[in-house]
Write a protein that holds these residues in place. Sequence first.
Motif, PDB file in Angstrom:
ATOM      1  N   UNK A 123      30.354  43.781 -24.873  1.00 33.07           N
ATOM      2  CA  UNK A 123      29.038  43.600 -24.285  1.00 33.07           C
ATOM      3  C   UNK A 123      28.395  42.301 -24.776  1.00 33.07           C
ATOM      4  N   UNK A 124      28.582  41.991 -26.081  1.00 31.02           N
ATOM      5  CA  UNK A 124      28.059  40.741 -26.628  1.00 31.02           C
ATOM      6  C   UNK A 124      28.738  39.549 -25.954  1.00 31.02           C
ATOM      7  N   UNK A 125      30.087  39.645 -25.773  1.00 37.97           N
ATOM      8  CA  UNK A 125      30.836  38.565 -25.137  1.00 37.97           C
ATOM      9  C   UNK A 125      30.360  38.340 -23.708  1.00 37.97           C
ATOM     10  N   UNK A 126      30.100  39.451 -22.977  1.00 39.93           N
ATOM     11  CA  UNK A 126      29.610  39.339 -21.602  1.00 39.93           C
ATOM     12  C   UNK A 126      28.246  38.656 -21.562  1.00 39.93           C
ATOM     13  N   UNK A 127      27.333  39.047 -22.492  1.00 45.66           N
ATOM     14  CA  UNK A 127      26.001  38.451 -22.514  1.00 45.66           C
ATOM     15  C   UNK A 127      26.070  36.954 -22.806  1.00 45.66           C
ATOM     16  N   UNK A 128      26.901  36.564 -23.796  1.00 46.84           N
ATOM     17  CA  UNK A 128      26.978  35.170 -24.211  1.00 46.84           C
ATOM     18  C   UNK A 128      27.677  34.308 -23.158  1.00 46.84           C
ATOM     19  N   UNK A 129      28.827  34.822 -22.618  1.00 49.74           N
ATOM     20  CA  UNK A 129      29.661  34.022 -21.725  1.00 49.74           C
ATOM     21  C   UNK A 129      29.152  34.010 -20.293  1.00 49.74           C
ATOM     22  N   UNK A 130      28.540  35.111 -19.825  1.00 48.48           N
ATOM     23  CA  UNK A 130      28.183  35.217 -18.415  1.00 48.48           C
ATOM     24  C   UNK A 130      26.684  35.393 -18.201  1.00 48.48           C
ATOM     25  N   UNK A 131      25.892  35.377 -19.288  1.00 50.47           N
ATOM     26  CA  UNK A 131      24.462  35.606 -19.145  1.00 50.47           C
ATOM     27  C   UNK A 131      23.670  34.395 -18.721  1.00 50.47           C
ATOM     28  N   UNK A 132      24.306  33.231 -18.698  1.00 54.80           N
ATOM     29  CA  UNK A 132      23.599  32.038 -18.248  1.00 54.80           C
ATOM     30  C   UNK A 132      22.550  31.566 -19.227  1.00 54.80           C
ATOM     31  N   UNK A 133      22.956  31.368 -20.474  1.00 52.15           N
ATOM     32  CA  UNK A 133      22.024  30.849 -21.475  1.00 52.15           C
ATOM     33  C   UNK A 133      21.207  31.923 -22.171  1.00 52.15           C
ATOM     34  N   UNK A 134      21.843  33.027 -22.506  1.00 52.03           N
ATOM     35  CA  UNK A 134      21.164  34.123 -23.219  1.00 52.03           C
ATOM     36  C   UNK A 134      20.756  33.651 -24.613  1.00 52.03           C
ATOM     37  N   UNK A 135      19.489  33.913 -24.981  1.00 53.42           N
ATOM     38  CA  UNK A 135      19.005  33.568 -26.330  1.00 53.42           C
ATOM     39  C   UNK A 135      18.535  34.795 -27.112  1.00 53.42           C
ATOM     40  N   UNK A 136      18.484  35.945 -26.442  1.00 54.18           N
ATOM     41  CA  UNK A 136      17.997  37.159 -27.122  1.00 54.18           C
ATOM     42  C   UNK A 136      18.740  38.384 -26.617  1.00 54.18           C
ATOM     43  N   UNK A 137      19.184  39.241 -27.566  1.00 51.68           N
ATOM     44  CA  UNK A 137      19.824  40.531 -27.242  1.00 51.68           C
ATOM     45  C   UNK A 137      19.143  41.615 -28.075  1.00 51.68           C
ATOM     46  N   UNK A 138      18.708  42.698 -27.403  1.00 44.97           N
ATOM     47  CA  UNK A 138      18.074  43.825 -28.096  1.00 44.97           C
ATOM     48  C   UNK A 138      18.834  45.115 -27.794  1.00 44.97           C
ATOM     49  N   UNK A 139      19.103  45.859 -28.857  1.00 49.37           N
ATOM     50  CA  UNK A 139      19.765  47.163 -28.709  1.00 49.37           C
ATOM     51  C   UNK A 139      18.861  48.215 -29.350  1.00 49.37           C
ATOM     52  N   UNK A 140      18.519  49.270 -28.600  1.00 49.81           N
ATOM     53  CA  UNK A 140      17.642  50.307 -29.146  1.00 49.81           C
ATOM     54  C   UNK A 140      17.990  51.663 -28.526  1.00 49.81           C
ATOM     55  N   UNK A 141      17.358  52.741 -29.047  1.00 48.25           N
ATOM     56  CA  UNK A 141      17.714  54.122 -28.686  1.00 48.25           C
ATOM     57  C   UNK A 141      16.534  54.839 -28.061  1.00 48.25           C
TER      58      UNK A 141
END
Length: 808
Positions: free
Chosen positions: A707-725
């Motif tokens: 999921x991290x790889x998808x966000x970084x490689x295909x997110x188009x300039x992702x600068x923030x990722x949040x994971x919560x419950x």
Amino acid sequence: MISALYVDDEGALLEIGKLFLERGGNFSVDTASSAKDGIELLGKNSYDAVISDYQMPEMDGICFLKNVRENFGNIPFILFTGRGREEIVIEALNNGADFYIQKGGNPKAQFAELKNCLSKSVGKKRAEMEVLRKEAELFEADKKISVAEKVMQSSYQKLIESEKEIRETNQLMTDLVNFLPDATFAIDREEIVIAWNLAMESFSGIPPEEILGKKLSDISLPFYRDHRPLLAQSMLKSKNPDEAGYISVSREGNTLFAQSNISLTNKPDAYAAVTASLFYNTNGEVKGAIESIRDITEYKLGERSIREANRKLREAESELKLQIENLSAGKKALLESEKKYRALYENMAEGSALHEIIYDDFGKPVDYRLLDVNPAYEKILGISRDYASGKSACEVYGVLKPPFFDKYLNVALTGEPLKMNVFYEVMNRYFSISAFSTGKNRFVTVFSDITDEMRTKEALVQSEERLRTLINSTPDIVCFKDEKGRLMIANDAYVRFFSLEGIDYRLNTNSELSLFAHPLLQEALKNCEISDNEAWNLGRLIINEESFLLPEGDKKIFEMLKVPLFHADGSRKGLVVLGRDVTYRKNAEDKLIHANQKLKLLGSITRHDIVNKVTAILSYLSLICEISENNSTQEFTKKIESLVDEIHAEVLFARDYSVIGSADPVWQNLENIMPFSSVPKTVSFNADVSEVEIYADIMLKKIFANLLSNSVMHGGGVTSVNVYLKSNFNNLTIIWEDNGCGIPDNMKEKIFERKVGKNNGFGLFLVREILLLTGIGICETGTENEGARFVILVPQECWRKIEGSDSV
């Protein structure tokens, strides 16, 4: 007539209790709904006995008993309660309760016992009072005799004015004393015996010549069985006779009256009235004392004819007066009782009818007539009171022989009550019937329709038979155990497997049954109890495998399913045990595992060789591109490289896919598998997932790395990722959000298909496959141009809080 006070906080029991007790006319009952009200009534009225419940508000039956004993004496007290614990019975009796009766069971027998206990306790009390009254009468009689003796002593004192008169009076006194019917003796101030009559000689066995003129020695032992001063000695020494062991001591002037147990030659357990008086000279000086002893044993037994006749006369007068009073009160109580009985009779849920036996001209009983029926009779049987009253049973029911005639005849003639559950074919119904006699040739029936109940029982029996047929038809072993682990039902397969044919296995535990089983199966039977207790302790179904070595030498593997059953209060109710022979399946599984291991080894070797060859091909293609100046050659070479890259990706995909499900799922700390170390410096990564564990495949860590790889490689300039419950309806939701370009709506499902995505070598296809192994789902719900949002839904059984955690 016995008057009783009945105290109970249950109004219905007070009413029915009063009704039952007053029905015979021998009891008059007042009621109170609390111990406090009962004490108030006892202060206003006089009762022969008290009946009390135990469990009441404010003051229970024991405290009420203590209050009655303290303030109202020894009035008979009966504890009538539903509480049957032994300590309550002991406490009640220790505090003076006369009887203890436990509620429950047949009301008629219960209240009959209560009536009997009332009669006994009140009769005993009245007898004791009568004995006391008799003693009082005898005591009064003795007083009169003593007065007469006092008069005689006064005359004697007047006669001693001169020596001659003294001698004559002494002689007269001696003669008088000798011929007195009571044993009498006299002593002077020095305790010298101066008179000893014939009755005293007979009474003591000591002749006058051995005692007259001598000092009075201790003769109390043969009379009173202990050493004590005689009453005359107590008079001379001014000692208290109470301290000497006498009872009922009283004094009238200079005469002392007392009573005591004595031992006579022909009557070792006799009772005596003792009288002692001082006598004086003309100067009023004490000269001695005279004592008479009368055997009043017969008085105590009430056989003195004169006093008995007087007593009976007074009793007759009193009884006549009491009977006149009771006649009026009894008539009133009878009317009141009849009114209440009629109310009960008219409103009771059970049908009831009053009957009398019908005789033919030869005096032979042939039928019975219905004298009256209640409304419930009409409702249950559909026969009106007007139609039934006055008709014979054969007329009312349209039969040639009256129903249950022989049984009812026996009740009417012998008075022996009857209770039975019967099926009456004429009406095709079941009835529960009680019958009792109300007088010669008369009886009452009380009945209820139990057809539904009996049909339900029959259906239950049939259901049990079908259940047994069902469990006996299955090849699996099936048994039901009670709360103590004892077998209640076992099917034929169970009995055959453990070689228990011909043995009554019911109400025996596995350990007890192991004594009858083959030696090879004994230990296995005992071990079954360990998993039984495990199911009960866990409070849920458990499935485990148990191995059995059979007498033939074969080894059998059974999959055992055990379901514990509990009562509403949480206590054990029973255990259902199902066992299926999975030996063939387990052997097949072992062979399949072995085959898979070979295939895995072969696949690993093959993939290794292919990867090596692909690497060599790519190397050669790279060299060709370098040395060739032909554009067409370079173009074809690049296409070959692209195809070889795809082959390489397919091999890596096969490698990763073969690992999925190869090991059992495990509990994994969610925070520990977050890809913190792989996050680029340009990305802010925040994961608020602490203190939660997920039950999933061992490749769960790769899911979040992907999921991290998808966000970084295909997110188009992702600068923030949040994971919560989030937690909802016991399920857990894991949310992965980034601030990239997002995913178009038409691609939200396609991204989870195989060969969708670039350059990751893994793909969201495998992500979904890994999660589905334990029933976990994943979907994408983000908005295009705002960022991707992956939602992972974890079912209740696949997540848990780490012990001591308050999060989520």
